[in-house]
Write a protein that holds these residues in place. Structure first.
Motif, mmCIF file in Angstrom:
data_model
loop_
_atom_site.group_PDB
_atom_site.id
_atom_site.type_symbol
_atom_site.label_atom_id
_atom_site.label_comp_id
_atom_site.label_asym_id
_atom_site.label_seq_id
_atom_site.Cartn_x
_atom_site.Cartn_y
_atom_site.Cartn_z
ATOM 1 N N CYS A 66 0.866 -1.195 0.000
ATOM 2 C CA CYS A 66 0.000 0.000 0.000
ATOM 3 C C CYS A 66 0.895 1.235 0.000
ATOM 4 O O CYS A 66 1.383 1.671 1.040
ATOM 5 C CB CYS A 66 -0.911 -0.026 1.228
ATOM 6 S SG CYS A 66 -2.248 1.183 1.186
ATOM 7 N N TRP A 67 1.152 1.815 -1.178
ATOM 8 C CA TRP A 67 2.166 2.840 -1.354
ATOM 9 C C TRP A 67 1.917 4.113 -0.559
ATOM 10 O O TRP A 67 2.862 4.790 -0.154
ATOM 11 C CB TRP A 67 2.296 3.208 -2.832
ATOM 12 C CG TRP A 67 2.825 2.101 -3.687
ATOM 13 C CD1 TRP A 67 3.177 0.842 -3.295
ATOM 14 C CD2 TRP A 67 3.060 2.160 -5.092
ATOM 15 N NE1 TRP A 67 3.606 0.104 -4.357
ATOM 16 C CE2 TRP A 67 3.546 0.887 -5.483
ATOM 17 C CE3 TRP A 67 2.898 3.132 -6.068
ATOM 18 C CZ2 TRP A 67 3.876 0.588 -6.805
ATOM 19 C CZ3 TRP A 67 3.230 2.845 -7.379
ATOM 20 C CH2 TRP A 67 3.714 1.580 -7.744
ATOM 21 N N PHE A 68 0.664 4.484 -0.395
ATOM 22 C CA PHE A 68 0.370 5.799 0.173
ATOM 23 C C PHE A 68 -0.265 5.731 1.565
ATOM 24 O O PHE A 68 -0.600 6.766 2.135
ATOM 25 C CB PHE A 68 -0.544 6.585 -0.772
ATOM 26 C CG PHE A 68 0.048 6.737 -2.148
ATOM 27 C CD1 PHE A 68 1.162 7.529 -2.348
ATOM 28 C CD2 PHE A 68 -0.490 6.062 -3.229
ATOM 29 C CE1 PHE A 68 1.723 7.660 -3.609
ATOM 30 C CE2 PHE A 68 0.058 6.183 -4.499
ATOM 31 C CZ PHE A 68 1.176 6.979 -4.689
ATOM 32 N N CYS A 69 -0.432 4.531 2.098
ATOM 33 C CA CYS A 69 -1.023 4.397 3.428
ATOM 34 C C CYS A 69 -0.081 4.962 4.489
ATOM 35 O O CYS A 69 1.134 5.012 4.303
ATOM 36 C CB CYS A 69 -1.319 2.934 3.735
ATOM 37 S SG CYS A 69 -2.572 2.206 2.651
ATOM 38 N N LYS A 70 -0.652 5.375 5.595
ATOM 39 C CA LYS A 70 0.131 5.876 6.728
ATOM 40 C C LYS A 70 0.429 4.737 7.698
ATOM 41 O O LYS A 70 -0.360 3.810 7.868
ATOM 42 C CB LYS A 70 -0.644 6.979 7.463
ATOM 43 C CG LYS A 70 -0.897 8.241 6.638
ATOM 44 C CD LYS A 70 0.392 8.977 6.358
ATOM 45 C CE LYS A 70 0.157 10.415 5.912
ATOM 46 N NZ LYS A 70 -0.699 10.567 4.749
ATOM 47 N N ILE A 71 1.593 4.819 8.338
ATOM 48 C CA ILE A 71 2.001 3.837 9.333
ATOM 49 C C ILE A 71 1.988 4.485 10.718
ATOM 50 O O ILE A 71 2.542 5.565 10.920
ATOM 51 C CB ILE A 71 3.416 3.292 9.046
ATOM 52 C CG1 ILE A 71 3.422 2.447 7.771
ATOM 53 C CG2 ILE A 71 3.926 2.469 10.226
ATOM 54 C CD1 ILE A 71 2.649 1.151 7.863
ATOM 55 N N MET A 72 1.337 3.820 11.665
ATOM 56 C CA MET A 72 1.302 4.271 13.059
ATOM 57 C C MET A 72 2.191 3.334 13.883
ATOM 58 O O MET A 72 1.832 2.180 14.118
ATOM 59 C CB MET A 72 -0.132 4.233 13.597
ATOM 60 C CG MET A 72 -0.288 4.624 15.062
ATOM 61 S SD MET A 72 -1.979 4.347 15.650
ATOM 62 C CE MET A 72 -2.848 5.631 14.729
#
Length: 563
Positions: free
Chosen positions: A185-191
């Motif tokens: 998922c190229w544009f997802c954010k990571i928390m």
């Protein structure tokens, strides 16, 4: 791969180290009160080394030779729901690199390239990596959200081991950027949520806290590339809590190559992920059985802490691969629920030989899952009408303190996907089901805070609302300005005590306490109280309590008089 041994490896002489017990609390009283009462009662029969409140539970440390006695006493307490050891988690040996795995074969095998023709993810989708932390390597640049470190109890969730960073890279390494490898998922954010230390070990209690925190902070997907041999009610409760918040939880099946269930993967509401080979067979190290829901490619390329790309193998790698596919599905519109994503992910999976995963699942197929989800979404009417959102409580300009219950009225013609509460622009908690009631723990001592509501409907439309409130967590000043001094003897008749208080937001009332009991109250900032000394025995302990408009309390020093 992260594995939980049944007990930590102890150095010589550590046999007498305290044992930590997780004590689940019944839901018929306030958690803090219940936990304190349980610990106080336990201290009557065993030596309590330490305790720490958890969500709906309390962790209690007791001497190893008193653990059995403590567990028995706790189970006999009617306020206790369950007792279990706070197990230790750790990284097991990583599977050695296979020299034949020189490219990202899993991308092609699982149909991710075809899925990319439709979506490569979007920035509104948040994947929590509950692991050793995450470092901002080049492939993740600009897409790491603020995280938390439950090992050291601070806000620095940087990776000091490397496992979490590679896990995050499999999920969301930037694609088409001429750097490193391509994530799913190229544009997802990571928390980043750090629950494991620099050696890859952590407690079930920290993992449970990390899961709950990620759910409260709005994670759509929660990735748990860790596993343990022991079941745990604390973990079950945390996974259920995340599901109730609308988050989808995926967990690694484990790398011991056997059929014994590992946790939290074997918790039914989580998705258990095994590791598959390029030929869709089971890697010998992957755990298996009907409790494993799906499989995913078990060796993937990712950047390590030094930025170098290398093979990352194990169910710790298969799990973020599946989580990345789930994040792709979450990036579509109308915004799917976690249940819709799970159904599409599992039902569309390619069947595998050998029956080593549940027959209803198989190896993930991103393109097929996307097509399955699209069919379900096509049943929904194209939605271009934004939701309506408004604050109900607190009111504009309200004076607040402590934990504030923020309620909102949110409606939409086709349904609400989620509602976010923001404080000064930072998301503090997310709710995905009505009635929308969002607890906000005020962190500042005082000042004006802008609260924001952000409501997303099923079609991806967004509406915002804002409201300013005044936070006051600072107690008033209070002092006795006149009256008999402490230690005065032979007090007789009526004595007078004058007290005054001040606060930036105003005083609600003053209270006179004699021997711990409130005997007089007064509004205003100054009052002279008349104390009829003959009513209170031979010793009088006098103090005045001030309560400000926000509800903060301060007390004067106690004066002791003798009759």
């Amino acid at each position: 791969m992260l594995g939980f041994p049944s007990a930590p490896v102890l150095a010589s002489g550590a046999a007498q180290a305290p044992v930590s017990l997780v004590v689940g609390l019944r839901a018929d009283a306030e958690p803090d009160e219940r936990g304190a009462d349980v610990v106080d009662k336990l201290e009557e029969s065993v030596d309590v080394v330490g305790s720490e409140p958890l969500d709906a539970a309390v962790a209690v440390d007791v001497p190893a030779d008193q653990a059995a006695e403590a567990a028995a006493a706790l189970r006999a307490d009617p306020a206790v729901a369950y007792v279990e050891r706070d197990h230790i988690a750790g990284i097991a040996a990583t599977v050695p690199n296979d020299p034949s795995f020189v490219s990202q074969w899993g991308i092609k095998r699982a149909g991710v390239g075809t899925a990319w023709d439709t979506t490569r993810g979007r920035g509104g989708v948040v994947v929590a990596v509950v692991d050793t932390g995450v470092k901002a390597v080049p492939d993740l640049s600009g897409r790491l959200l603020a995280g938390y470190d439950f090992v050291n109890d601070d806000t620095n969730a940087a990776d000091d081991q490397g496992h979490g960073t590679m896990t995050a890279g499999v999920i969301a390494a930037a694609g088409n950027n001429a750097v490193g490898a391509a994530g799913i998922c190229w544009f997802c954010k990571i928390m980043p949520v750090k629950v494991l230390n620099s050696k890859g070990y952590g407690t079930y209690s920290d993992i449970a806290r990390g899961i709950r925190w990620a759910a409260d902070k709005g994670a759509d997907i929660i990735n748990l590339s860790l596993s343990g041999t022991e079941d745990s009610q604390l973990l079950r409760d945390a996974v259920a809590y995340a599901g109730g918040k609308g988050a989808m939880v995926l967990a690694a099946a484990g790398n011991l190559g056997h059929s014994k269930p590992h946790y939290p993967a074997a918790i039914p509401s989580a998705i258990a992920v095994g590791g598959s080979t390029p030929g869709d067979l089971r890697y010998s190290w992957s755990n298996y059985g009907g409790w494993v829901d799906i499989a995913a490619p078990g060796c993937n390329l990712a950047q390590g802490l030094n930025g170098a790309v290398s093979q990352f193998c194990g169910t710790s790698s298969a799990t973020p691969f599946a989580a990345g596919v789930a994040a792709l599905l979450a990036s579509t519109s109308p915004m799917p629920t976690a249940a819709m994503i799970r159904s599409a992910l599992v039902s569309s999976a390619d069947k595998l030989p050998g029956a080593w995963v549940d027959p209803s699942g198989g190896r993930v197929d991103a393109a097929a899952a996307l097509a399955s989800l699209r069919a379900a979404q096509d049943a929904l009417v194209q939605d271009e009408v934004p939701p309506a959102a408004a604050f109900v409580t607190p009111g504009g300009g309200a004076l607040v303190r402590g934990t504030v219950q923020v309620s909102a009225r949110v409606t939409d013609n086709l349904g609400i996907a989620k509602v976010e509460l923001l404080a000064n622009g930072v998301v503090v908690i997310v709710d995905r089901s009505a009635p929308y009631s969002l607890p906000w723990r005020t962190a500042v001592r005082g000042g004006t805070v802008t609260l924001g509501l952000r409501a997303y409907d099923r079609g991806g439309n967004v509406t915002s609302a804002a409201r300013r409130v005044v936070v006051d967590n600072w107690g008033p000043t209070a002092k006795i300005t006149s009256g008999p001094a402490s230690g005065t003897r032979n007090v007789r008749k009526t004595k007078y005590v004058t007290a005054q208080a001040a606060d930036r937001n105003g005083i609600r009332r003053l209270e006179l306490l004699v021997n711990g009991k409130v005997v007089q109250r007064s509004t205003g900032t100054r009052r002279t109280f008349a104390v009829q000394t003959w009513k209170f025995g031979k010793t009088l302990k006098i103090r005045v309590r001030a309560i400000d408009r926000a509800g903060n309390v301060s007390n004067t020093a106690t004066r002791t008089w003798y009759r």
